[in-house]
Design an enzyme around this catalytic site. Sequence first.
Site, mmCIF file in Angstrom:
data_model
loop_
_atom_site.group_PDB
_atom_site.id
_atom_site.type_symbol
_atom_site.label_atom_id
_atom_site.label_comp_id
_atom_site.label_asym_id
_atom_site.label_seq_id
_atom_site.Cartn_x
_atom_site.Cartn_y
_atom_site.Cartn_z
ATOM 1 N N ARG A 163 0.857 -1.190 0.000
ATOM 2 C CA ARG A 163 0.000 0.000 0.000
ATOM 3 C C ARG A 163 0.893 1.240 0.000
ATOM 4 O O ARG A 163 1.643 1.465 0.943
ATOM 5 C CB ARG A 163 -0.903 -0.003 1.237
ATOM 6 N N GLU A 188 -7.003 8.764 5.931
ATOM 7 C CA GLU A 188 -7.262 9.478 7.182
ATOM 8 C C GLU A 188 -7.706 10.923 6.943
ATOM 9 O O GLU A 188 -7.010 11.877 7.338
ATOM 10 C CB GLU A 188 -6.021 9.437 8.083
ATOM 11 N N ASN A 194 -7.530 2.260 9.829
ATOM 12 C CA ASN A 194 -6.226 2.427 10.479
ATOM 13 C C ASN A 194 -6.473 2.462 11.974
ATOM 14 O O ASN A 194 -7.241 3.301 12.465
ATOM 15 C CB ASN A 194 -5.559 3.737 10.044
ATOM 16 N N HIS A 246 -2.417 11.065 0.343
ATOM 17 C CA HIS A 246 -1.915 10.883 1.710
ATOM 18 C C HIS A 246 -1.208 12.184 2.101
ATOM 19 O O HIS A 246 -0.011 12.216 2.318
ATOM 20 C CB HIS A 246 -0.995 9.663 1.777
ATOM 21 N N GLU A 298 -3.604 0.170 8.183
ATOM 22 C CA GLU A 298 -2.423 0.549 8.969
ATOM 23 C C GLU A 298 -2.593 0.048 10.395
ATOM 24 O O GLU A 298 -3.660 0.214 11.002
ATOM 25 C CB GLU A 298 -2.238 2.069 9.062
ATOM 26 N N TYR A 358 -4.686 2.467 15.827
ATOM 27 C CA TYR A 358 -3.488 2.580 16.677
ATOM 28 C C TYR A 358 -3.827 2.551 18.161
ATOM 29 O O TYR A 358 -3.050 2.001 18.949
ATOM 30 C CB TYR A 358 -2.724 3.872 16.357
HETATM 31 O O1 IFM Z 1 2.764 7.985 9.850
HETATM 32 C C1 IFM Z 1 1.381 8.003 9.993
HETATM 33 C C2 IFM Z 1 0.694 7.790 8.668
HETATM 34 O O2 IFM Z 1 1.103 8.698 7.711
HETATM 35 C C3 IFM Z 1 -0.790 7.904 8.829
HETATM 36 N N1 IFM Z 1 -1.277 7.067 9.897
HETATM 37 C C4 IFM Z 1 -0.582 7.103 11.155
HETATM 38 C C5 IFM Z 1 0.901 6.943 10.952
HETATM 39 C C6 IFM Z 1 1.644 6.999 12.299
HETATM 40 O O3 IFM Z 1 1.446 8.228 12.909
#
Ligand code: IFM
Length: 462
Positions: free
Chosen positions: A78, A167, A295, A122, A365, A297
Amino acid sequence: MSEPLTFPAGFRWGTATASYQIEGAVGEGGRGVSIWDTFAATPGTITDGSSGAVADDHYHRYAEDVGLMAELGTGTYRFSFAWPRLQPTGSGALNPEGVAFYDRLLDELHGRGIAPWATLYHWDLPQTLEDAGGWPARDTAARFADYAVAVHARFADRVPDWTTHNEPWCSAFRGYAGGQHAPGRREPGAAVHAAHHLMLGHGMAVQAMRAARPDLRYGITLNLYPTDPATDSAADADAARRVDGICNRLFLDPLLRGAYPADVLDDVAPAAGRDFVQAGDEELIAQPLDVLGVNYYSRHVVRARTGPDDEGRGDTGWVGAEQVVKVGTGRPRTHMGWEIDPDGLVDVLGYVSTRYDAPPLYVTENGAAFDDVVSEDGAVHDPERTAYLDGHFRAALRAIACGVDLRGYFVWSLLDNFEWAFGYTRRFGLVHVDYDTQRRTVKDSGRGYARVTAANAVPADR
Ligand code: IFM
């Protein structure tokens, strides 16, 4: 010995990157200036004063980098197209040198049997478009759709999976409300307008691309957060409603239900007004999708601010939720300061699957920054990242067992890279990059990931 825990057949493993974070070569090949070039050149914006000018020099080292993907056994890559490399001033004919670079990259990927998964945006908006108003200007949606159509027309024969935005919450609210990201504006109302125009551009682009090539797959990637109230008080419940609204539902509802959530429009109205959504916009945004990228985290746990003496802090991007405070839960944190919470992945995938009539999901992600170093033995020992990924892979399996239609998992990131406002001070890669020499070293976590991709499984629970 117990059997390994296996992912469904055909599950897609990959890595993810973004153009400005890895390519470098900002002055080469006719590339135009992006908002990140301008922002990074502004004193005080990037922790270490750096920029993406060189980054991982992937523009020149792409062949080596594709070789690393092959070493990791990842069948999907990706990446994002750099808008200013393909349309240096944000409109018009594609720049032949930019096209040639992506042709070379795609040749390499196809040669190694790695499927490209392209993101059109992006975060590297051509500066000329920001000068004309940026994402808060409605015309930027149309400029994005034109760009998408041109890039798609040129590369559709070689790229089966197309993501419009990565995002959009960050593009809109980090870029135009909090100001931590390019273009660094602090105008909450404009940020809401930006969010809408990002979504509008998505809808216009998907509609046009699908009309041209209905056989390919189209989607968008959102950064989503399970959002919990710190207590069961009504005030904290409302705080969680607001944050869930601005981070999750503001994007998911128009995409998957065809209408913005009324409570969120009420929350943002004092900053943004109401007439930025025009007749027909929501219908356009709600294009059928083949995939939704998630994504993930970390989780948000929030409470209501108790009064003027309350020292808790929220997030400058939570427009309409200014009185909300973030709460720590004591879990270990990554180098980004983000709490490590694999169950949050189960929760967020479950939230999307049960609340919406969602298309197949992909984790586009997930990953972690830790302070990695090359040891005397020449290796990079990063047991925290290995454990982080293992925990999240197991969480993905739990989500699948609960009925989530999860089709793939792309680790952020292939390489250590330019981590936006943190510059080069945060390392997310499965591969370590020495920025002085550009030497790449596969970390222990990368070797561990290669075992997972080869087996399509994680070892049995210990
Ligand atoms: O590095 C970033 C990415 O560009 C977008 N998602 C989160 C990642 C970590 O912060």
